[in-house]
Structures are given as C-alpha cells and as structure tokens.
Design a protein around this motif. Structure first.
Motif, mmCIF file in Angstrom:
data_model
loop_
_atom_site.group_PDB
_atom_site.id
_atom_site.type_symbol
_atom_site.label_atom_id
_atom_site.label_comp_id
_atom_site.label_asym_id
_atom_site.label_seq_id
_atom_site.Cartn_x
_atom_site.Cartn_y
_atom_site.Cartn_z
ATOM 1 N N THR A 1 -32.508 3.596 -44.466
ATOM 2 C CA THR A 1 -32.745 3.481 -45.904
ATOM 3 C C THR A 1 -32.354 2.094 -46.409
ATOM 4 O O THR A 1 -31.699 1.321 -45.694
ATOM 5 N N HIS B 1 -38.212 3.466 -49.769
ATOM 6 C CA HIS B 1 -37.418 3.052 -48.607
ATOM 7 C C HIS B 1 -38.350 2.621 -47.467
ATOM 8 O O HIS B 1 -38.353 3.179 -46.371
ATOM 9 N N PHE C 1 -29.281 4.752 -41.412
ATOM 10 C CA PHE C 1 -30.242 5.846 -41.556
ATOM 11 C C PHE C 1 -31.650 5.337 -41.858
ATOM 12 O O PHE C 1 -32.554 6.127 -42.117
ATOM 13 N N THR D 1 -30.486 5.080 -53.763
ATOM 14 C CA THR D 1 -29.807 4.757 -52.508
ATOM 15 C C THR D 1 -29.985 5.854 -51.467
ATOM 16 O O THR D 1 -29.415 5.788 -50.389
ATOM 17 N N LEU E 1 -25.014 10.956 -47.274
ATOM 18 C CA LEU E 1 -25.537 10.957 -45.903
ATOM 19 C C LEU E 1 -24.420 10.686 -44.912
ATOM 20 O O LEU E 1 -24.360 11.317 -43.841
ATOM 21 N N GLY E 2 -23.535 9.759 -45.236
ATOM 22 C CA GLY E 2 -22.442 9.449 -44.339
ATOM 23 C C GLY E 2 -21.500 10.615 -44.119
ATOM 24 O O GLY E 2 -20.832 10.703 -43.077
ATOM 25 N N ARG F 1 -30.101 -2.788 -45.018
ATOM 26 C CA ARG F 1 -30.660 -1.613 -44.335
ATOM 27 C C ARG F 1 -29.512 -0.814 -43.727
ATOM 28 O O ARG F 1 -28.693 -1.349 -42.985
ATOM 29 N N THR F 2 -29.463 0.470 -44.050
ATOM 30 C CA THR F 2 -28.399 1.322 -43.527
ATOM 31 C C THR F 2 -28.755 1.825 -42.140
ATOM 32 O O THR F 2 -29.891 1.663 -41.661
ATOM 33 N N CYS G 1 -28.692 8.561 -51.727
ATOM 34 C CA CYS G 1 -27.319 9.098 -51.677
ATOM 35 C C CYS G 1 -26.631 8.706 -50.362
ATOM 36 O O CYS G 1 -26.205 9.562 -49.575
ATOM 37 N N TYR G 2 -26.505 7.401 -50.156
ATOM 38 C CA TYR G 2 -25.936 6.890 -48.906
ATOM 39 C C TYR G 2 -24.547 7.466 -48.636
ATOM 40 O O TYR G 2 -24.190 7.748 -47.489
ATOM 41 N N ASP G 3 -23.760 7.648 -49.693
ATOM 42 C CA ASP G 3 -22.425 8.195 -49.489
ATOM 43 C C ASP G 3 -22.470 9.643 -49.012
ATOM 44 O O ASP G 3 -21.661 10.076 -48.186
ATOM 45 N N VAL H 1 -30.418 0.017 -49.486
ATOM 46 C CA VAL H 1 -29.400 0.221 -50.522
ATOM 47 C C VAL H 1 -29.069 -1.107 -51.186
ATOM 48 O O VAL H 1 -29.054 -2.158 -50.528
#
Length: 398
Positions: free
Chosen positions: A245, A223, A243, A281, A287-288, A240-241, A283-285, A247
């Motif tokens: 990161t 990342h 956070f 990822t 993190l949200g 880019r998220t 774990c983008y989901d 994805v």
C-alpha cells in the motif's frame, strides 16, 4: 538506479520498494452491486483515523453530501442517480408475476363487483380488481356495510344501528358500494389515474416503463502498483509499505502538492489549514496488528472486501461470472488488470456501468511512465545545444 520496470508493467510493489521478506500484497475489492449507500465506511474511516468532519454540505444536485475524495474524506460513497428509460441495460425486475394479485381477486369476490367499473394501471379496461379495492374500506369490508357482517344492515341504508351517517345520505347520486350494475345509471368506483399497488410496468412491460436507478460506489485511494505520487514526492513523505500500500507520513510532508497533480485518479488532496497532503492509508496501523481496515470491518453488506490482492481478483472474477449468469451483462471489473496503465490497483471495483459514470478515468496511466524517455530526450537536446555552441565558438575563432 531503479528497476526500469518500476514505472510500467506487472511487478510486486513491495519487493520493488525494497521489502525483501514482504507478506502477500493486501488490498480492497469493492463490489458496487451490493453497496446500499449507508456510508458506514465513511464514518468508520473518520472515527478510526481521526479525520476531521467534512461539514454538512448539501450539493443541490444529488443525495451524495460528500461530493468527492478530499483530505477530510478518505472514503467517499458516490451516489449516481440515473433517470434513464428502461431498456438501456438488462431489463429490471425481469421475471415478476404478471397476473392479478390474489388480494385483489379476493376483494372483488367479497365486494361482488359487477361490470367494467374500473381498471388497474397498465391493465385493459374491464378489469374489476381496481374497482373492488376502491369499493372496500381499510378493513376489507364493502363501503356502506356494517363491520363484520359483510353486508348492509336492513332499514338504515347500509349503516349499522346507532351509527347514523355511515350509509348513503339523502341526495347522493347513488350508493357508495360497488353493487351497481352496468347501464343502471349508478356507476361504481372508477379508476381516475391514481397510482395502483402493482409493480411499475406490470401491464405495459419493461420497455414501456421509465426506470430511475441509483448506482452507489464507495470510492477510495487505489494504492496503484505504479504510484506516480511516490515518484514525484521530494521529501519521501509518501512510501510503499510491506503490504504493497501507499501511505503519507504527514510529519514529513512539506505541502508542495506534486503528488496531487501526479495522481491519475485525483485522490490526494491538501487541507486548507496546513497545506499538507492526506489520503487513505488502508489503515496501515490496523494491518500491522493483523486487523481488518475500519471501512471493510464496518460494511454491513460486505461490499468492501479486504484480503490478499490475488485472492480478491479471483473472487471478483467469480462474482462477475455470477452476475452475468443472472442477467446483468454490464457488470465489469475496474482496476484489476496488472497490465493496465498503472499496473493494476490494490483497490479495485466491480462496476455496473462505464467507469466514466462513476467519475473514474476509463484508461488511467501512471503520469510518470514517460519520465525516462523525457529525460533521455532532454539530455540529447542539451548535448546537441552544447555541441552547437562549441562549434559556433570554434568556427568564429578560426
């Protein structure tokens, strides 16, 4: 027009990507010094993200059955076997006691061993502790003694009453216990080169001992602060998220593969059945939803630590200092420096050897760093060719 600093140098990746009110940048700090190679992180990653199985591949060269980061292995626990002689690094097992164990001493007294009847591996001849252990049975009684009475039963050659055959048989060269003295022709137990119960190198020292060690590291997408995969993606599948990161949106990916060649770490991979790119990822989901990534949640030794990147960098520096104090001078950080070729990684590591040993590039550089200069030179060259063409036509007509 992107910020000219977006391709190199320190920056906040989320704000650079347009997130005006982004939370602190989140990432991983992986401390390989406490990784036990259990692969719980690999399993947790697959279970949470629905990553297909990689199959049971026996590589034939390592206990590592994953091999590398792939489209179906977003976490990879690398096993690096090093059959190298001790002394190339800090001495292993430094500080262990060098005296004879109390158990062997007690056995020697109980067996009444006399004379130089054997040696412990690594100890000089004349030590009777090894012979004492070889002259006793699994219960600690001298061979040929009746259980529980510490000596031979009278009249039956050392056998307990009614237990014929326990004591010495007729025709034996001598008694099977260790009461034979030197020079009487009845040698006691002898050390035949069999492995002993002592730690390796107890008598020979660290430098004389071969040392086989395993280095284990749970590898993952870094990342990057300056992510070349983002620069080259033509569809916007990579983003880019908030956070910080990176994805992949698999429903937008067209399988061009540009991101694969652009990654300086070789992280991104395509699945053979659909051609699309896949990777971690973070774990983008999760993190949200305020949750910890699955791999860090499952790690039993906290080798994988999740949190704000700045806090993790401070924690990592403290850990390196502790290891140096404890006699591990080869401990070092990798990917933590915001001034390196990728602007620092969102997932960085504490290593116990050179990066190349772990299959990591020693000095990674974002592959799109020189794109502005390249386009500038290409533009100048195009203008020069156009000018030359015009001059040729003008000169020919005159």
């Amino acid at each position: 027009m992107p910020d000219p600093n977006s391709l190199y140098g320190p920056l906040d990746p989320a704000q650079d990507a347009g997130w005006s009110s982004a939370p602190p940048r989140m990432g991983f700090f992986t401390d390989t010094s406490v990784c036990i190679g259990c692969k719980a992180c690999e399993v947790a990653c697959k279970e949470w993200n629905g990553v297909p199985g990689s199959g049971l591949d026996l590589l034939g060269m390592s206990y590592d059955n994953t091999g590398a980061l792939t489209a179906n292995s977003w976490r990879h626990v690398a096993f690096i076997e090093q059959p190298r002689p001790a002394g190339h690094r800090s001495p292993p097992f430094a500080g262990l006691p060098t005296g004879v164990p109390a158990s062997a001493t007690s056995a020697a007294v109980a067996a009444e061993t006399a004379g130089p009847t054997g040696t412990e591996p690594g100890l000089p001849a004349g030590s009777s502790s090894a012979a004492a252990r070889m002259a006793t049975d699994v219960l600690g009684d001298p061979l040929g003694a009746a259980p529980g009475n510490g000596g031979a039963a009278p009249g039956n050659g050392g056998a307990a009453p009614g237990c014929g055959g326990v004591g010495p048989r007729s025709g034996d060269a001598g008694p099977r216990h260790a009461h034979a003295g030197p020079g009487d022709g009845r040698a006691g137990a002898e050390f035949l080169g069999m492995p002993g119960a002592q730690p390796p190198g107890r008598g020979t020292g660290v430098q004389g001992r071969g040392d086989f060690r395993w280095l284990m590291m749970s590898d993952v997408c870094k990342h990057c602060t300056h992510a070349a995969c983002l620069d080259v993606c033509p569809t916007g599948s990579l983003f880019r998220t908030e956070f910080g990161t990176v994805v992949v949106q698999e429903d937008i990916c067209n399988g061009c593969g540009y991101c694969i060649s652009a990654c300086p770490y070789g992280v991104i991979d395509q699945r053979g059945d659909d051609g699309r790119a896949w990777k971690c990822t973070l774990c983008y989901d999760r993190l949200g939803a305020g949750m910890t990534p699955a791999c860090a949640q499952a790690c039993p030794t906290e080798s994988i630590q999740y949190g704000p990147v700045e806090e993790l960098r401070e924690r990592a520096a403290s850990r390196v200092a502790v290891l140096h104090e404890r006699g591990v001078p080869e401990a070092r950080l990798y990917g933590h420096d915001p001034h390196d070729g990728v602007g620092g990684d969102g997932a960085f590591f504490l290593l116990l050897d050179e990066p190349e040993v772990y299959g990591l590039p020693p000095d990674p550089v974002v592959t799109t760093r020189d794109l502005p200069a390249m386009w500038k030179r290409a533009g100048i060259a195009a203008l020069a060719m156009a000018a030359a063409t015009v001059a040729a036509f003008v000169g020919g007509s005159s």
